[in-house]
Design a protein around this motif. Sequence first.
Motif, PDB file in Angstrom:
ATOM      1  N   SER A  49      -3.979   3.296  -2.083  1.00 24.79           N
ATOM      2  CA  SER A  49      -3.779   2.127  -2.975  1.00 24.79           C
ATOM      3  C   SER A  49      -4.006   0.892  -2.176  1.00 24.79           C
ATOM      4  O   SER A  49      -4.398  -0.205  -2.969  1.00 24.79           O
ATOM      5  CB  SER A  49      -2.066   2.040  -3.176  1.00 24.79           C
ATOM      6  OG  SER A  49      -1.587   2.019  -1.900  1.00 24.79           O
ATOM      7  N   CYS A  50      -4.604   0.869  -0.892  1.00 24.02           N
ATOM      8  CA  CYS A  50      -5.491  -0.218  -0.581  1.00 24.02           C
ATOM      9  C   CYS A  50      -6.538   0.164   0.070  1.00 24.02           C
ATOM     10  O   CYS A  50      -6.408   1.213   1.106  1.00 24.02           O
ATOM     11  CB  CYS A  50      -4.481  -0.941   0.601  1.00 24.02           C
ATOM     12  SG  CYS A  50      -3.225  -1.684   0.249  1.00 24.02           S
ATOM     13  N   SER A  51      -7.726  -0.239  -0.153  1.00 27.56           N
ATOM     14  CA  SER A  51      -9.021   0.087   0.255  1.00 27.56           C
ATOM     15  C   SER A  51     -10.255  -0.704   0.119  1.00 27.56           C
ATOM     16  O   SER A  51      -9.808  -1.940  -0.206  1.00 27.56           O
ATOM     17  CB  SER A  51      -9.398   1.545  -0.566  1.00 27.56           C
ATOM     18  OG  SER A  51     -10.711   2.301  -0.026  1.00 27.56           O
ATOM     19  N   PHE A  52     -11.431  -0.465   0.456  1.00 28.20           N
ATOM     20  CA  PHE A  52     -12.505  -1.383   0.360  1.00 28.20           C
ATOM     21  C   PHE A  52     -13.876  -0.340  -0.083  1.00 28.20           C
ATOM     22  O   PHE A  52     -13.947   0.820   0.266  1.00 28.20           O
ATOM     23  CB  PHE A  52     -12.767  -2.218   1.396  1.00 28.20           C
ATOM     24  CG  PHE A  52     -13.144  -1.505   2.819  1.00 28.20           C
ATOM     25  CD1 PHE A  52     -14.228  -1.406   3.063  1.00 28.20           C
ATOM     26  CD2 PHE A  52     -12.188  -1.321   3.618  1.00 28.20           C
ATOM     27  CE1 PHE A  52     -14.478  -0.908   4.207  1.00 28.20           C
ATOM     28  CE2 PHE A  52     -12.649  -0.660   4.852  1.00 28.20           C
ATOM     29  CZ  PHE A  52     -13.891  -0.405   5.190  1.00 28.20           C
ATOM     30  N   SER A  53     -14.640  -1.100  -0.406  1.00 25.14           N
ATOM     31  CA  SER A  53     -16.063  -0.493  -0.837  1.00 25.14           C
ATOM     32  C   SER A  53     -17.266  -1.289  -0.199  1.00 25.14           C
ATOM     33  O   SER A  53     -16.874  -2.546  -0.054  1.00 25.14           O
ATOM     34  CB  SER A  53     -16.208  -0.168  -2.284  1.00 25.14           C
ATOM     35  OG  SER A  53     -16.096  -1.453  -3.128  1.00 25.14           O
ATOM     36  N   VAL A 110     -11.259 -11.418  -0.415  1.00 24.78           N
ATOM     37  CA  VAL A 110     -11.284 -10.116  -1.188  1.00 24.78           C
ATOM     38  C   VAL A 110     -12.753  -9.693  -1.034  1.00 24.78           C
ATOM     39  O   VAL A 110     -12.764  -8.516  -1.045  1.00 24.78           O
ATOM     40  CB  VAL A 110     -10.732 -10.221  -2.624  1.00 24.78           C
ATOM     41  CG1 VAL A 110     -11.575 -11.120  -3.112  1.00 24.78           C
ATOM     42  CG2 VAL A 110     -10.442  -8.932  -2.975  1.00 24.78           C
ATOM     43  N   THR A 153     -15.966  -5.217  -0.529  1.00 24.01           N
ATOM     44  CA  THR A 153     -14.949  -5.509  -1.720  1.00 24.01           C
ATOM     45  C   THR A 153     -13.809  -4.971  -1.644  1.00 24.01           C
ATOM     46  O   THR A 153     -13.809  -3.523  -1.313  1.00 24.01           O
ATOM     47  CB  THR A 153     -15.342  -5.521  -3.108  1.00 24.01           C
ATOM     48  OG1 THR A 153     -16.631  -5.868  -3.262  1.00 24.01           O
ATOM     49  CG2 THR A 153     -14.302  -5.682  -4.076  1.00 24.01           C
ATOM     50  N   THR A 213      -9.450  -3.938  -2.352  1.00 22.34           N
ATOM     51  CA  THR A 213      -8.508  -3.647  -3.243  1.00 22.34           C
ATOM     52  C   THR A 213      -7.298  -3.564  -2.524  1.00 22.34           C
ATOM     53  O   THR A 213      -6.934  -2.910  -1.403  1.00 22.34           O
ATOM     54  CB  THR A 213      -8.736  -2.480  -4.291  1.00 22.34           C
ATOM     55  OG1 THR A 213      -8.760  -1.178  -3.467  1.00 22.34           O
ATOM     56  CG2 THR A 213      -9.997  -2.530  -4.959  1.00 22.34           C
ATOM     57  N   ALA A 214      -6.060  -3.945  -3.330  1.00 17.58           N
ATOM     58  CA  ALA A 214      -4.710  -3.684  -2.785  1.00 17.58           C
ATOM     59  C   ALA A 214      -3.539  -3.562  -3.751  1.00 17.58           C
ATOM     60  O   ALA A 214      -3.709  -4.050  -5.033  1.00 17.58           O
ATOM     61  CB  ALA A 214      -4.326  -4.907  -1.783  1.00 17.58           C
ATOM     62  N   SER A 215      -2.468  -3.040  -3.585  1.00 12.83           N
ATOM     63  CA  SER A 215      -1.326  -3.032  -4.450  1.00 12.83           C
ATOM     64  C   SER A 215      -0.006  -2.812  -3.491  1.00 12.83           C
ATOM     65  O   SER A 215       0.003  -2.689  -2.492  1.00 12.83           O
ATOM     66  CB  SER A 215      -1.426  -1.714  -5.196  1.00 12.83           C
ATOM     67  OG  SER A 215      -1.377  -0.601  -4.428  1.00 12.83           O
ATOM     68  N   CYS A 249       0.690  -1.369   0.002  1.00 17.29           N
ATOM     69  CA  CYS A 249       0.008   0.023   0.084  1.00 17.29           C
ATOM     70  C   CYS A 249       0.887   1.329   0.018  1.00 17.29           C
ATOM     71  O   CYS A 249       0.790   2.004   1.026  1.00 17.29           O
ATOM     72  CB  CYS A 249      -1.235   0.087   1.425  1.00 17.29           C
ATOM     73  SG  CYS A 249      -1.856  -1.545   1.465  1.00 17.29           S
ATOM     74  N   TYR A 302      -7.086 -11.114   3.198  1.00 19.73           N
ATOM     75  CA  TYR A 302      -7.679 -10.086   3.634  1.00 19.73           C
ATOM     76  C   TYR A 302      -8.341 -10.660   4.820  1.00 19.73           C
ATOM     77  O   TYR A 302      -8.999 -11.702   4.781  1.00 19.73           O
ATOM     78  CB  TYR A 302      -8.831  -9.599   2.464  1.00 19.73           C
ATOM     79  CG  TYR A 302      -8.147  -9.174   1.257  1.00 19.73           C
ATOM     80  CD1 TYR A 302      -7.554  -7.940   1.073  1.00 19.73           C
ATOM     81  CD2 TYR A 302      -7.867 -10.219   0.336  1.00 19.73           C
ATOM     82  CE1 TYR A 302      -7.012  -7.858  -0.174  1.00 19.73           C
ATOM     83  CE2 TYR A 302      -7.477 -10.109  -1.157  1.00 19.73           C
ATOM     84  CZ  TYR A 302      -6.973  -8.771  -1.009  1.00 19.73           C
ATOM     85  OH  TYR A 302      -6.356  -8.147  -2.264  1.00 19.73           O
TER      86      TYR A 302
END
Length: 737
Positions: A601-605, A645, A620, A622-624, A596, A632
Amino acid sequence: MISKQNVRTLLAVSILLSSLPAASFAGQLLGISTHSLFGIRPVAAVSNNVLGFDCAYGASADGVPFPSSIISTSPYTSQDTDGTLETRCQATELADVDGFAHPLVSDNPGGTQPPGSGGGITVDVVIINLNQLINGFDITVGYDTRVLNAVAVDQSGLPFGGNTACPGSPPSPCTLQTANSIDQINGVVRVAQALLGQKLGPGSAFCNTTGDPDCNGPTQELFRIRFDIVGAGSSGLTIPAPGGTDIITTPGSLAHTDLQGAISTDALFNLVDVKPMGIGFNASFTFSPNPEVPGSPLTFTATESCANCTGTFTFNWNFTSLDNAYPAIPYDVQMTGSTVTVTAPPPVINRVALTVSDSATVPNTALAVRRLPLAVIASGTSSLTQGTAGGSWNGKWLGGVVTATSGYSGLWRFCPGSFSNKVVCSSPTATVSQAGSKITQTNTTTGITFNYAGLYNDSFQISDTAEAQLGVLPGTVVSNVAVNVTGAIPAYTITVTSSNTSPIAGTSITLTATIAYTSTYPSAFRTSFFNYVFDYGDGTPTLSGQGQSSAAVSHTYSGGGTFVVKVSAKEVGTVTKVGENGYLTLTVTSPVTPLCPTSGSCSFSSTPSTATSGQSVSFTATASGGTPPYSYGWDFGDTSTGTGVIATHTYQSAGTYTVTLTVADSKGLTQTVTKSVTIGPNTGGGGGFNFVSALTSPLGLAGIAVAVILILAAVMLYSRARRRKQAQEAGLLPSPV
């Protein structure tokens, strides 16, 4: 000091000359001749300013029956023009001090012309009838390589190139030369020059008449070309050469007429073959590869034609011909055929003569003679051990100039030193000398002991005879052969270091090579200047350059891995250059990318974005960054957890909950992300009936209680009525009326 006027003149001439190639090219594209583009070639009616050729040394004299120059040393006392242009030069064989006639090849010895004149034919490029002053030119001359071979451009004693007409006493150099070249493959000679502070021509007040009495006359000799006659036949002399230049400057361009010329051997072979009406004999040859490679196959191919010959032709080759009085002394026949291949040496090859004859009772003949260029190649042992005698090296060469009394001299160089100084190796040099019948064009040297390890750039040098007609210095060629000497005591060592011993890919590092001579290596043979080559070991282009006893470069490795850096150095300025290699092994690590690395760059919805109690919510992630794959973990804020995820959860009560996502990569790096999620109450409207909400609300509980009481009351009444009916039927109670 150059005056402002001189500078302006120089600039004007330079601009004019430099504009030529582009203009010429544009003219070709547009179908316009170069002459019309520059206004150089006027209509034929114009007689002034005529540019052309004057036949000189090696040509039959003007106005004298042929062959005037075959019975005298030369047609003129010098090579300079007599002021008359000619459209055809009749080449002769030239008599020298031995009284015999010889082919017009530039290595004929014993001539009476000044050194550098050569035994070939000389043609002057001259402009006559000048009606305007000139100060520069850019001229190309084309010729047929089957008949002629241009050997040199000569301007000794001439205003252009010789500086004889420069102003001042003594005169200062005033010639600017921008081109002086011979293309022997395509047959083109180009000379381009300009004068500063002077102009030549009729009544010139700019030139030095003491240094050059003819500098103010209407005839100006621009330069001379010395040709070898290498074939029988006729070659045109053209101005300009195909695609070439034809400019005379004032410093503007001067309109002039070109008078084309030619060089022919027709009259000579008409005389040799006793054919007053003409024989029309053409003969020439080529060789491949060109230049030749000693010790490799060399193929000679002849071509011929003859208008008045009889029957088939024979081709006789001689490869060791010296200056020969042909036809009084015929050449030896060593091979026959129109195409022959020979690997030499042996045999010895320098001056090649081809004699072509027809089948007449008294054969008609033509002669083509060519001096092969001097070429050398060295080979031999490439690896030795320090302190151990051994090795064998061979030198082979071809071509060049030799005479009956003088041949070749050569020199091997194996290490720094001399006959009296053998500290570095047992035989620093070895000499070669061959002449007359001793000429083999080969040499072998053996048994050298090297006392220091290193990569020795050994060489073999061969020189031919210094013939006055070609110049005061002999021709010299050199071939190198590398000898790698291994051992514990090097001439010098190379230490390679890095500014970072554990570099990370993508970051710049400095690599430094440091040279230190071994203490016992002679100081007289050391140098402080080296050629360096850095090889980074990662496939990127190497870097070459020069430096003193240390050199540093910067480099960035794009990826991780183990790389061997190799630095090669070779001495500069020493007679026998010694080289060494230095090495450094680098382990480059791949960069660690943070998990991150940037905000967001790392988050969720969550879906839906506005949920109510009792409604399923999907999260959901997301990561990088870091090193995938990722894992997760979820904390939904109401004591419930989840993984994956994508995770789903249902909140039973309305309210605001803190959801925490924990991301982990394969290397164990973790990052957390938190967000607030608001869950609204289920009002029953619009959203459908929520049975669980109804049951757990206060109103729902009250309704349930009332419903239970009513059900119990109904059961009691039903039971009581049933018992009463059963009693009536048994007569225990009176029946209703």
